[in-house]
Every structure is written in structure tokens, then in C-alpha cells.
Design an enzyme around this catalytic site. Structure first.
Site, PDB file in Angstrom:
ATOM      1  N   LYS A 153      43.856  39.927  43.268  1.00  0.00           N
ATOM      2  CA  LYS A 153      44.665  40.436  44.383  1.00  0.00           C
ATOM      3  C   LYS A 153      44.964  39.414  45.490  1.00  0.00           C
ATOM      4  CE  LYS A 153      45.437  44.506  42.938  1.00  0.00           C
ATOM      5  NZ  LYS A 153      46.477  44.191  41.963  1.00  0.00           N
ATOM      6  N   TYR A 161      38.293  41.419  30.582  1.00  0.00           N
ATOM      7  CA  TYR A 161      37.272  41.451  31.636  1.00  0.00           C
ATOM      8  C   TYR A 161      36.002  42.005  31.008  1.00  0.00           C
ATOM      9  CZ  TYR A 161      40.898  40.973  35.302  1.00  0.00           C
ATOM     10  OH  TYR A 161      41.914  40.533  36.114  1.00  0.00           O
ATOM     11  N   HIS A 168      52.516  40.992  31.088  1.00  0.00           N
ATOM     12  CA  HIS A 168      51.390  41.654  30.425  1.00  0.00           C
ATOM     13  C   HIS A 168      51.448  43.160  30.687  1.00  0.00           C
ATOM     14  CE1 HIS A 168      48.323  38.242  29.518  1.00  0.00           C
ATOM     15  NE2 HIS A 168      49.566  37.870  29.268  1.00  0.00           N
ATOM     16  N   TYR A 190      45.698  47.966  39.740  1.00  0.00           N
ATOM     17  CA  TYR A 190      45.817  46.627  39.144  1.00  0.00           C
ATOM     18  C   TYR A 190      47.269  46.133  39.181  1.00  0.00           C
ATOM     19  CZ  TYR A 190      44.647  42.646  36.227  1.00  0.00           C
ATOM     20  OH  TYR A 190      44.463  41.366  35.775  1.00  0.00           O
ATOM     21  N   PRO A 221      37.937  37.360  43.304  1.00  0.00           N
ATOM     22  CA  PRO A 221      39.077  37.253  42.379  1.00  0.00           C
ATOM     23  C   PRO A 221      39.122  38.332  41.289  1.00  0.00           C
ATOM     24  CG  PRO A 221      37.418  35.587  41.890  1.00  0.00           C
ATOM     25  CD  PRO A 221      36.976  36.265  43.149  1.00  0.00           C
TER      26      PRO A 221
END
Ligand code: APR
Ligand code: PHB
Length: 414
Positions: A321, A225, A96, A409, A317
């Protein structure tokens, strides 16, 4: 004098011997826990010719039935390759290059690849990672003991630690050089350390995540998100035909309270209209509620016992990580152990806790920040909602802010 020269160098694992109804054995590193941390460490050690035994409380089937996260940083993916267990991840995992942040009725892409200097993440389920590592361990003849009960590390503050456990009514004792406590948050390793030697830092969040798995195509080819006044939502996936979706829910909700229809209705309400409209729904085949927690235990080394992964720290979550932190702990621990056995130097293991914790706290901060920015808190009110939306607006419109998000990220360097 080096540790090796001091006579602490291990004997290679011997045949089990019986004495007074206890089966004795020797290894170099006894690993407690066959989650991703324990199995990855075990495989890297095996590949380096360092003998190890993995002791797991549950059955292999039970371990593989647990549904967990599924976003791998490049560092973690590289370690799976290094362990010789990355083939299926490379073939079936989904690289991704970005994800969407949804808020205030719209959605905005974060270009992870462009903002991080060419990095990406790999979407590949933790269950698959565990499966691949188990298979590799089997192929390379590594010893794993599943359904080992009453596992207990002993004497790790001295030069001769050992681990005891029971299996099928027989007592076992494994003498070793080191114990790796990779047995998760509820494991025995951290609990074996005297309270006075350990400091715990913790934040428990006032909500949980209700997650479902369904055999339906994901609503988007990248993760979404979502911040919404009704609560957080996340659209993730395991493959192009299997979706993993979450909604924030009260901690006292029970899975039985959530029919599939209620779930689909709720997640649609929390997503921008165009996304909600194209969402394909279907029966879920897994549904569970998980609480959210931030937790760090310091230090991560106690004599010859090392904690790694969830045994030492938990992240909510939101930043994906948890698994990746387990991998970076294993990186530092494996490098230290390899150095010890190859050169007789204890410099790497002596520095393990400091190095691991420096990275752990950065990921704790990031996960806490993502959680705070995206979730609905009981006392936040309309003002708090507006502040979150302003922060998200800033994030997606400032290159500096998006770059910081992307850098964290995709994973900070080891
Ligand atoms: N004795 C032996 N094994 C134990 C014991 C015990 N007393 N207690 C727990 N275990 C086992 C668990 O059954 C589990 O298989 O230790 C293993 C720990 O694995 P994980 O919980 O997966 O933790 P870790 O390997 O550190 O992986 C971290 O996995 O759990 C997720 O959210 C977590 O994504 C993160 C990543
Ligand atoms: C998941 O796919 O389970 C997942 C993805 C991203 C997260 C958390 C969980 O941040």
C-alpha cells in the site's frame, strides 16, 4: 473574499535573479522530494498549467537505483495515465487478477477480479514508475533540481512561504504559494513542523524483510503470500523473467549473513512442497533488509505546507500500500490545488488533510492486519500459529471474508 482576490495569487515563475550571493526564483508550488509522490504531483500540476519546482536531495541515478515495491492499484495506474506517463506501464506491466495465500502446507487463490467487481492490480516496479515520471517531466520542461542540499521550507504558517537550498556552493531561495513535502519518512518537511503541532502514531514490528532480485522466471504467474511457523515469505516479480522474493528475518540479521544458497533454502522451506519443487533459483543481483513500521503523522497540512506520501505515513509492505497511498494523497492534493488556481476556492486544500487521513488509516489498518496475520511474532507460540491458520482458513473459505480482503487489496475508492 477568495484567496485569489485577496492578492495571494502567485506570479508565474521568473528568471532567477542574484542578490547578495543568493539566487532568487518564484514558483507556484515548491515540491520537496522527487520520489513517486513528488514527481506525480509535479506532473499533474504541470499538465494543468500550474508552475512547480521539484527539489531532490539525491542524484537522479541514486533515486533510480533504489529497489522498492511494485503493485499498483487501478487508481494509481489511472493517475499515471492522467499524468501522461502510463504508456510503458500499460505495455510492460503485468495485470494481476488474483494472488495465492499459502499456509499449513497448502495454497488457496484469492480471486481479486471476481471478488472486487472486476478490478485488478498492475505489477510494475516503483523504480519504473519513477523513471517514467522523470522522463515525462524532462519532456514537458518541468524544472527538477537534483542534489539540492540543505533544503528548508520557511514561513509556511503565513501567506508568503519560501524554500531555501544550496547547490554547488550557491544559495537559492524559491518563493512560492505552497510547499508540498513529498520527501519521504526521513525528509525535512515533517521535521520543520513544531512538535506541538503534530501527533505521531507508530508501531515498529520486531522483524524485517530480506528481499532479493534475481534474473529467473517467477515460481508462479501470480504473487504468493505465505504464512509459515519459520516466518513469512513472499514470491513476487518484476517481469516474467525477473523475480522479487522476500523472507521475514530477525532485525539484527545482516545481508552478509544471507548467502544466496541460504536464502533459497529458507524460502523453499516456507512454501508449500509443490511450489518449492518448481522454484527456479539463480544468483541474486540485489539483496537488502528492510525494517517494518506503521506510522501516521496528523494532520497532513500546516498552513501552506502539505505532507504527502511517506513524509506523512509509513505502512509495512505486506499489503503493498505504500506507493498507492502516496498516489491517493496526490489525488486529493492536486484536486485541491487545481481548484484553488482555477476558481480561487480553498475548499479542496482546506479539506486535504481530513480526506487523505481517512483513506490513510484504512490502508494502515489493512497493512497492519495482513502483517499480523502472515508473520511469525516472537511471543506467538503454537497457540498463536493455530489462530493465524484458523483466520487464514476462514479467509479463504468465506466469500464475505475473501471479498473484504480483495476489496482492500485492489484499493479502496478515492
Ligand atoms: N530534501 C530533498 N529531498 C529529500 C530530502 C530532503 N531533505 N529528504 C529526502 N528527500 C527525497 C528522497 O531522496 C526521495 O527521493 O525525497 C524523496 C522521497 O521519495 P520516497 O521515499 O520514494 O517517498 P514517496 O514519494 O512518498 O513514495 C512513497 O515510495 O518510498 C516508497 O515505500 C514508499 O512505496 C512508498 C512510496
Ligand atoms: C514487491 O514486488 O516488491 C512486493 C509485492 C507485494 C508486496 C510487497 C512487495 O506486498
Amino acid at each position: 473574499m477568495s484567496i485569489a482576490a485577496a492578492g495571494l495569487r502567485p506570479h508565474v515563475v521568473g528568471q532567477g535573479t542574484h542578490r547578495e550571493d543568493t539566487v532568487f526564483m518564484r514558483t507556484q508550488v515548491a515540491i520537496i522530494g522527487a520520489g513517486p509522490a513528488g514527481l506525480l504531483l509535479g506532473q499533474l500540476l504541470t499538465n494543468a498549467g500550474i508552475d512547480n519546482v521539484v527539489l531532490e536531495l539525491r542524484s537522479a541515478d541514486y533515486v533510480l537505483s533504489r529497489v522498492r515495491a511494485g503493485v499498483l492499484e487501478e487508481g494509481m495506474a489511472g493517475m499515471l495515465d492522467e499524468a501522461g506517463a502510463g504508456r510503458r506501464m500499460r505495455a510492460e506491466g503485468l495485470p494481476h487478477d488474483g494472488f495465492d495465500l499459502a499456509f499449513d502446507g497448502g495454497h488457496h487463490r484469492i480471486d481479486l477480479h471476481g471478488l472486487s467487481g472486476g478490478k485488478r492490480v498492475m505489477v510494475y516496479g516503483q523504480t519504473e514508475v519513477t523513471h517514467d515520471l522523470m522522463e515525462k517531466r524532462r519532456d514537458t520542461g518541468g524544472l527538477s533540481v537534483y542534489e539540492a542540499v540543505n533544503v528548508q521550507p520557511h514561513d509556511f504558517d503565513g501567506p508568503n512561504p519560501y524554500v531555501t537550498y544550496d547547490k554547488h556552493g550557491t544559495s537559492h531561495r524559491i518563493d512560492c504559494d505552497f510547499v508540498a513535502g513529498c520527501d519521504g519518512f526521513h525528509g525535512v518537511s515533517r521535521r520543520s513542523v513544531p512538535d506541538s503541532a503534530i501527533t505521531a502514531y507508530e508501531r515498529v514490528y520486531p522483524f524485517g524483510w530480506l528481499g532479493i532480485l534475481a534474473e529467473i522466471p517467477p515460481v508462479s504467474h501470480e504473487l504468493i503470500y505465505a504464512n509459515h511457523p519459520r516466518g513469512f515469505a513472499l514470491c513476487s516479480m518484476r517481469s516474467m523473467t525477473r523475480s522479487r522474493y522476500y523472507v521475514q528475518c530477525p532485525l539484527d540479521d545482516r545481508v552478509e549473513d544471507w548467502s544466496d544458497d541460504r536464502f533459497w533454502d529458507e524460502i523453499r522451506r516456507r512454501l508449500p512442497a509443490d511450489v518449492a519443487e518448481r522454484m527456479v533459483t539463480g544468483p541474486s543481483f540485489e539483496k537488502s533488509i528492510a525494517p517494518l513500521r506503521s506510522f501516521v503523522a496528523e494532520p497532513m497540512r500546516f498552513g501552506r505546507l502539505f505532507l504527502a506520501g511517506d513524509a506523512a505515513h509509513i505502512v509495512p509492505p505486506t499489503g503493498a500500500k505504500g506507493l498507492n497511498l502516496a498516489a491517493s494523497d496526490v489525488r486529493y492534493l492536486f484536486d485541491g490545488l487545481r481548484e484553488y488556481y482555477a476558481d480561487g476556492s480553498s475548499a479542496g486544500i482546506d479539506d486535504y488533510s481530513r480526506r487523505a487521513l481517512a483513506r490513510v488509516w484504512k490502508a494502515e489498518r489493512f497493512s497492519w492486519w495482513m502483517t499480523n496475520t502472515l508473520h511469525r511474532f516472537p511471543d506467538q507460540g503454537a497457540f498463536g500459529q493455530k489462530i493465524q491458520e484458523a483466520e487464514l482458513n476462514y479467509l479463504v473459505s468465506s466469500r464475505a471474508a475473501s471479498t473484504s480482503l480483495a476489496e482492500n487489496y485492489v484499493g479502496l475508492p478515492y
